[in-house]
Scaffold this active site. Structure first.
Site, PDB file in Angstrom:
ATOM      1  N   HIS A  67       0.850  -1.195   0.000  1.00  0.00           N
ATOM      2  CA  HIS A  67       0.000   0.000   0.000  1.00  0.00           C
ATOM      3  C   HIS A  67       0.882   1.239   0.000  1.00  0.00           C
ATOM      4  O   HIS A  67       1.807   1.343   0.807  1.00  0.00           O
ATOM      5  CB  HIS A  67      -0.895  -0.040   1.242  1.00  0.00           C
ATOM      6  N   HIS A 118       2.092  10.527  -1.470  1.00  0.00           N
ATOM      7  CA  HIS A 118       1.097   9.996  -0.554  1.00  0.00           C
ATOM      8  C   HIS A 118       0.266  11.145  -0.010  1.00  0.00           C
ATOM      9  O   HIS A 118       0.771  11.991   0.719  1.00  0.00           O
ATOM     10  CB  HIS A 118       1.750   9.247   0.606  1.00  0.00           C
TER      11      HIS A 118
END
Length: 332
Positions: A67, A118
Protein backbone atom coordinates in the site's frame (compact mmCIF):
# COMPACT_ATOMS: atom_id res chain seq x y z
CA UNK A 1 8.41 24.71 23.80
CA UNK A 2 5.56 22.38 24.81
CA UNK A 3 3.20 25.35 25.15
CA UNK A 4 3.98 26.37 21.56
CA UNK A 5 3.35 22.86 20.32
CA UNK A 6 0.09 22.70 22.24
CA UNK A 7 -1.07 25.99 20.77
CA UNK A 8 -0.19 24.86 17.25
CA UNK A 9 -2.10 21.64 17.76
CA UNK A 10 -5.09 23.52 19.12
CA UNK A 11 -5.17 25.90 16.17
CA UNK A 12 -4.80 23.05 13.71
CA UNK A 13 -7.62 21.10 15.36
CA UNK A 14 -9.88 24.12 15.22
CA UNK A 15 -9.21 24.50 11.52
CA UNK A 16 -9.73 20.80 10.89
CA UNK A 17 -13.09 20.89 12.65
CA UNK A 18 -14.36 23.22 9.95
CA UNK A 19 -13.93 20.51 7.32
CA UNK A 20 -16.92 18.19 6.96
CA UNK A 21 -14.90 15.13 6.02
CA UNK A 22 -11.83 14.25 8.10
CA UNK A 23 -8.92 13.53 5.74
CA UNK A 24 -7.70 9.96 5.52
CA UNK A 25 -4.01 10.59 5.34
CA UNK A 26 -0.88 11.26 7.30
CA UNK A 27 -0.35 14.04 9.77
CA UNK A 28 1.10 17.26 8.40
CA UNK A 29 4.87 17.12 8.58
CA UNK A 30 5.04 19.66 11.39
CA UNK A 31 2.78 17.40 13.46
CA UNK A 32 4.75 14.26 12.76
CA UNK A 33 5.09 13.07 16.34
CA UNK A 34 6.56 9.60 16.16
CA UNK A 35 4.99 6.56 17.79
CA UNK A 36 8.44 4.95 17.54
CA UNK A 37 11.46 7.23 17.44
CA UNK A 38 13.77 4.47 16.21
CA UNK A 39 11.70 1.65 14.71
CA UNK A 40 14.52 -0.72 13.68
CA UNK A 41 12.55 -2.27 10.80
CA UNK A 42 13.04 -5.97 10.20
CA UNK A 43 14.87 -7.06 7.10
CA UNK A 44 12.39 -8.19 4.44
CA UNK A 45 11.50 -11.84 4.17
CA UNK A 46 11.23 -13.64 0.86
CA UNK A 47 8.51 -15.16 -1.27
CA UNK A 48 8.38 -18.90 -1.88
CA UNK A 49 6.42 -19.58 -5.09
CA UNK A 50 4.09 -22.54 -5.37
CA UNK A 51 5.28 -24.30 -8.58
CA UNK A 52 1.87 -25.74 -9.47
CA UNK A 53 0.42 -22.26 -9.78
CA UNK A 54 2.77 -21.42 -12.64
CA UNK A 55 0.29 -23.28 -14.85
CA UNK A 56 -2.79 -21.81 -13.20
CA UNK A 57 -4.62 -18.64 -14.12
CA UNK A 58 -3.41 -15.28 -12.90
CA UNK A 59 -6.82 -14.96 -11.22
CA UNK A 60 -6.40 -18.22 -9.28
CA UNK A 61 -3.70 -17.09 -6.89
CA UNK A 62 -2.88 -14.71 -4.10
CA UNK A 63 -0.26 -11.95 -4.30
CA UNK A 64 1.10 -9.73 -1.53
CA UNK A 65 0.77 -6.03 -2.32
CA UNK A 66 2.30 -2.90 -0.83
CA UNK A 67 0.00 0.00 0.00
CA UNK A 68 1.43 3.38 -1.05
CA UNK A 69 4.55 1.52 -2.07
CA UNK A 70 6.67 4.61 -2.82
CA UNK A 71 5.93 6.35 0.50
CA UNK A 72 9.00 5.23 2.44
CA UNK A 73 9.87 5.92 6.08
CA UNK A 74 13.60 6.32 6.50
CA UNK A 75 16.02 7.76 9.01
CA UNK A 76 16.70 10.52 6.45
CA UNK A 77 13.10 11.77 6.69
CA UNK A 78 12.99 11.15 10.45
CA UNK A 79 10.76 8.09 9.98
CA UNK A 80 8.00 10.30 8.63
CA UNK A 81 4.47 9.31 9.51
CA UNK A 82 3.61 9.95 5.87
CA UNK A 83 5.42 6.73 4.97
CA UNK A 84 3.67 3.37 4.58
CA UNK A 85 6.75 1.22 3.96
CA UNK A 86 10.32 0.99 5.22
CA UNK A 87 11.94 -0.30 2.00
CA UNK A 88 11.81 0.97 -1.56
CA UNK A 89 10.00 -0.62 -4.50
CA UNK A 90 13.13 -2.35 -5.82
CA UNK A 91 13.58 -4.08 -2.46
CA UNK A 92 9.87 -4.89 -2.29
CA UNK A 93 9.96 -6.64 -5.65
CA UNK A 94 13.15 -8.54 -4.87
CA UNK A 95 11.63 -9.71 -1.59
CA UNK A 96 8.53 -11.06 -3.30
CA UNK A 97 5.92 -8.31 -3.50
CA UNK A 98 4.06 -8.65 -6.79
CA UNK A 99 1.33 -6.02 -6.43
CA UNK A 100 2.41 -2.39 -6.19
CA UNK A 101 -0.10 0.32 -5.26
CA UNK A 102 0.76 4.01 -5.51
CA UNK A 103 -0.86 7.43 -5.96
CA UNK A 104 -0.11 9.65 -8.95
CA UNK A 105 -0.41 13.45 -8.60
CA UNK A 106 0.08 16.41 -10.86
CA UNK A 107 3.53 17.94 -10.51
CA UNK A 108 3.29 20.89 -8.05
CA UNK A 109 5.64 22.85 -10.34
CA UNK A 110 3.36 22.49 -13.33
CA UNK A 111 5.43 19.93 -15.25
CA UNK A 112 3.79 17.09 -17.12
CA UNK A 113 5.71 14.55 -15.04
CA UNK A 114 3.45 12.57 -12.70
CA UNK A 115 4.64 12.56 -9.10
CA UNK A 116 4.04 9.54 -6.90
CA UNK A 117 3.00 11.09 -3.61
CA UNK A 118 1.10 10.00 -0.55
CA UNK A 119 -1.96 12.15 0.07
CA UNK A 120 -0.10 15.35 -0.70
CA UNK A 121 3.24 15.93 -2.45
CA UNK A 122 4.28 18.41 0.22
CA UNK A 123 4.13 15.59 2.77
CA UNK A 124 5.73 12.74 0.87
CA UNK A 125 7.06 12.74 -2.70
CA UNK A 126 8.14 9.25 -3.69
CA UNK A 127 9.58 10.25 -7.06
CA UNK A 128 8.16 10.26 -10.57
CA UNK A 129 6.00 7.72 -12.36
CA UNK A 130 8.85 7.28 -14.84
CA UNK A 131 11.15 6.27 -11.98
CA UNK A 132 8.62 3.80 -10.61
CA UNK A 133 8.04 2.23 -14.02
CA UNK A 134 11.77 2.06 -14.70
CA UNK A 135 12.20 0.09 -11.45
CA UNK A 136 9.45 -2.32 -12.46
CA UNK A 137 10.87 -2.68 -15.97
CA UNK A 138 14.31 -3.49 -14.60
CA UNK A 139 12.85 -6.17 -12.32
CA UNK A 140 10.84 -7.75 -15.13
CA UNK A 141 13.86 -7.75 -17.44
CA UNK A 142 15.96 -9.47 -14.78
CA UNK A 143 13.22 -11.98 -13.88
CA UNK A 144 11.64 -13.21 -17.13
CA UNK A 145 9.24 -15.63 -15.43
CA UNK A 146 7.70 -13.12 -13.04
CA UNK A 147 4.40 -11.20 -13.24
CA UNK A 148 3.91 -7.78 -11.62
CA UNK A 149 0.67 -5.87 -11.09
CA UNK A 150 0.39 -2.09 -10.65
CA UNK A 151 -2.60 -0.49 -8.98
CA UNK A 152 -2.35 3.22 -9.76
CA UNK A 153 -4.53 5.76 -7.98
CA UNK A 154 -5.15 8.76 -10.21
CA UNK A 155 -5.31 11.99 -8.21
CA UNK A 156 -5.61 14.27 -11.23
CA UNK A 157 -3.11 13.70 -14.06
CA UNK A 158 -4.64 13.26 -17.54
CA UNK A 159 -4.57 9.87 -19.22
CA UNK A 160 -2.01 10.93 -21.82
CA UNK A 161 0.57 11.65 -19.11
CA UNK A 162 0.10 8.16 -17.67
CA UNK A 163 0.39 6.58 -21.10
CA UNK A 164 3.50 8.60 -21.97
CA UNK A 165 5.42 7.17 -19.02
CA UNK A 166 4.64 3.64 -20.24
CA UNK A 167 5.74 4.45 -23.79
CA UNK A 168 8.94 6.10 -22.55
CA UNK A 169 9.92 3.12 -20.37
CA UNK A 170 8.85 0.44 -22.86
CA UNK A 171 6.31 -1.07 -20.50
CA UNK A 172 3.46 -0.61 -22.98
CA UNK A 173 4.98 -3.51 -24.93
CA UNK A 174 5.11 -5.75 -21.85
CA UNK A 175 1.60 -4.91 -20.63
CA UNK A 176 -1.25 -7.38 -20.66
CA UNK A 177 -4.25 -6.26 -22.72
CA UNK A 178 -7.56 -8.15 -22.42
CA UNK A 179 -9.45 -9.26 -25.50
CA UNK A 180 -11.85 -6.55 -26.72
CA UNK A 181 -14.93 -8.55 -25.71
CA UNK A 182 -13.64 -8.83 -22.12
CA UNK A 183 -13.49 -5.10 -21.39
CA UNK A 184 -16.22 -2.93 -19.83
CA UNK A 185 -16.86 -5.33 -16.96
CA UNK A 186 -17.05 -8.53 -18.98
CA UNK A 187 -13.82 -10.08 -17.68
CA UNK A 188 -14.57 -12.95 -15.29
CA UNK A 189 -12.00 -14.75 -13.16
CA UNK A 190 -12.06 -17.66 -15.60
CA UNK A 191 -11.12 -15.39 -18.50
CA UNK A 192 -7.65 -14.49 -17.25
CA UNK A 193 -4.65 -16.25 -18.84
CA UNK A 194 -2.31 -18.58 -17.01
CA UNK A 195 1.04 -17.36 -15.77
CA UNK A 196 2.71 -19.56 -18.40
CA UNK A 197 0.74 -17.86 -21.17
CA UNK A 198 1.65 -14.41 -19.86
CA UNK A 199 5.33 -15.36 -19.67
CA UNK A 200 5.42 -16.95 -23.13
CA UNK A 201 3.90 -13.84 -24.72
CA UNK A 202 5.95 -11.50 -22.48
CA UNK A 203 2.77 -9.73 -21.33
CA UNK A 204 3.92 -9.74 -17.74
CA UNK A 205 2.68 -6.41 -16.39
CA UNK A 206 -0.95 -5.86 -15.42
CA UNK A 207 -1.82 -2.21 -14.75
CA UNK A 208 -5.00 -0.84 -13.24
CA UNK A 209 -6.00 2.82 -13.03
CA UNK A 210 -8.75 3.68 -10.57
CA UNK A 211 -10.00 6.79 -12.41
CA UNK A 212 -9.56 8.31 -15.84
CA UNK A 213 -8.85 5.09 -17.76
CA UNK A 214 -10.13 4.77 -21.33
CA UNK A 215 -9.21 1.40 -22.79
CA UNK A 216 -10.30 2.43 -26.28
CA UNK A 217 -7.43 4.96 -26.22
CA UNK A 218 -4.91 3.30 -23.90
CA UNK A 219 -5.72 -0.42 -23.80
CA UNK A 220 -2.98 -1.38 -21.33
CA UNK A 221 -4.31 0.85 -18.52
CA UNK A 222 -7.27 -1.13 -17.23
CA UNK A 223 -10.13 0.57 -15.46
CA UNK A 224 -9.90 -0.90 -11.97
CA UNK A 225 -13.52 -1.47 -11.11
CA UNK A 226 -14.29 -3.18 -14.41
CA UNK A 227 -12.01 -5.99 -13.27
CA UNK A 228 -11.99 -6.14 -9.47
CA UNK A 229 -13.64 -5.18 -6.24
CA UNK A 230 -12.09 -3.88 -3.02
CA UNK A 231 -12.86 -4.29 0.65
CA UNK A 232 -13.10 -1.27 2.95
CA UNK A 233 -9.83 0.55 3.60
CA UNK A 234 -10.43 2.99 6.47
CA UNK A 235 -9.59 0.69 9.37
CA UNK A 236 -8.94 2.13 12.82
CA UNK A 237 -9.33 -1.05 14.88
CA UNK A 238 -8.32 -4.65 14.30
CA UNK A 239 -11.94 -5.77 14.59
CA UNK A 240 -12.92 -3.81 11.47
CA UNK A 241 -11.15 -5.83 8.77
CA UNK A 242 -13.89 -6.91 6.38
CA UNK A 243 -14.17 -9.20 3.36
CA UNK A 244 -17.37 -7.65 2.03
CA UNK A 245 -17.03 -5.66 -1.22
CA UNK A 246 -16.89 -1.95 -0.48
CA UNK A 247 -16.01 -0.56 -3.91
CA UNK A 248 -17.42 -0.15 -6.48
CA UNK A 249 -20.54 0.97 -4.70
CA UNK A 250 -22.94 -0.85 -7.03
CA UNK A 251 -21.87 -4.38 -6.05
CA UNK A 252 -22.90 -4.22 -2.40
CA UNK A 253 -24.51 -7.38 -1.14
CA UNK A 254 -22.90 -10.02 -3.36
CA UNK A 255 -19.50 -11.35 -4.43
CA UNK A 256 -18.93 -10.71 -8.14
CA UNK A 257 -16.92 -13.03 -10.35
CA UNK A 258 -13.98 -10.62 -10.48
CA UNK A 259 -10.55 -10.20 -8.99
CA UNK A 260 -10.54 -9.33 -5.29
CA UNK A 261 -8.42 -6.73 -3.49
CA UNK A 262 -8.37 -7.21 0.28
CA UNK A 263 -7.18 -4.08 2.07
CA UNK A 264 -5.37 -5.06 5.24
CA UNK A 265 -3.65 -2.06 6.78
CA UNK A 266 -4.34 -0.35 10.08
CA UNK A 267 -4.44 3.34 10.88
CA UNK A 268 -3.50 5.15 14.05
CA UNK A 269 -4.89 8.62 14.64
CA UNK A 270 -3.94 11.91 16.21
CA UNK A 271 -6.36 14.81 16.55
CA UNK A 272 -8.62 13.21 13.98
CA UNK A 273 -5.88 12.64 11.40
CA UNK A 274 -5.09 9.08 10.38
CA UNK A 275 -1.63 7.75 9.62
CA UNK A 276 -0.20 4.24 9.08
CA UNK A 277 0.08 2.30 12.31
CA UNK A 278 3.65 1.04 12.42
CA UNK A 279 3.62 0.10 16.10
CA UNK A 280 1.08 -2.67 15.53
CA UNK A 281 2.38 -3.82 12.13
CA UNK A 282 3.96 -7.04 13.36
CA UNK A 283 0.56 -8.21 14.58
CA UNK A 284 -1.44 -6.73 11.70
CA UNK A 285 0.77 -8.61 9.23
CA UNK A 286 0.89 -11.78 11.30
CA UNK A 287 0.21 -15.20 9.82
CA UNK A 288 -1.89 -16.32 12.78
CA UNK A 289 -5.64 -16.59 13.17
CA UNK A 290 -6.30 -14.04 15.86
CA UNK A 291 -8.49 -11.03 15.26
CA UNK A 292 -6.69 -8.42 13.21
CA UNK A 293 -3.99 -10.68 11.79
CA UNK A 294 -3.50 -11.02 8.05
CA UNK A 295 -3.73 -14.80 8.24
CA UNK A 296 -7.18 -14.70 9.82
CA UNK A 297 -8.42 -12.05 7.40
CA UNK A 298 -7.21 -13.95 4.34
CA UNK A 299 -8.77 -17.24 5.44
CA UNK A 300 -12.07 -15.53 6.19
CA UNK A 301 -12.14 -13.88 2.76
CA UNK A 302 -11.26 -17.12 1.02
CA UNK A 303 -14.20 -18.81 2.74
CA UNK A 304 -16.60 -16.02 1.74
CA UNK A 305 -15.37 -15.79 -1.87
CA UNK A 306 -15.07 -19.58 -2.27
CA UNK A 307 -11.74 -18.94 -4.00
CA UNK A 308 -8.40 -17.38 -3.12
CA UNK A 309 -8.37 -13.62 -2.53
CA UNK A 310 -6.16 -12.20 -5.27
CA UNK A 311 -4.37 -9.28 -3.62
CA UNK A 312 -3.57 -8.77 0.05
CA UNK A 313 -2.57 -5.11 0.43
CA UNK A 314 -0.43 -4.24 3.46
CA UNK A 315 1.63 -1.50 5.04
CA UNK A 316 5.17 -2.26 6.27
CA UNK A 317 5.33 -5.52 4.32
CA UNK A 318 8.59 -6.53 6.03
CA UNK A 319 6.89 -6.74 9.42
CA UNK A 320 4.95 -9.83 10.43
CA UNK A 321 4.77 -12.85 8.13
CA UNK A 322 3.07 -11.69 4.94
CA UNK A 323 4.80 -14.18 2.64
CA UNK A 324 3.83 -17.05 4.92
CA UNK A 325 0.23 -15.99 4.46
CA UNK A 326 0.65 -15.80 0.70
CA UNK A 327 2.22 -19.26 0.60
CA UNK A 328 -0.54 -20.68 2.76
CA UNK A 329 -3.19 -19.25 0.48
CA UNK A 330 -1.53 -20.59 -2.67
CA UNK A 331 -0.42 -24.01 -1.44
CA UNK A 332 -3.82 -25.22 -0.26
Amino acid sequence: MYLCIFLLLFVYQCLASQVQQVPVGPLPQWLALQDDDDPHPKQPGSRVPVPALYHKRYSEQTFIGTHDAVAIRTSENNWSLSGNQYFNVSTQLKAGVRFIQAQGHNDPNGKSEIRMCHFNCALMDGGSLHELLATVKSFLDENPREIVTLMLVNVGPPLEHWARAYYDTGLDIMSYIPAPDKTFGNMKTGDWPTIVEMVETNKRLVSFLDKGADETQVPFLLREFNYMFETSFVIDHSSQFSCEPSRPWYIYGYIPDRLSLVNHFLYASFLGFRYPNASYANTTNGAGFREGELGEHAVRCRSLYERRPNYLLVDFFNEGDVFDVEYGMNAY
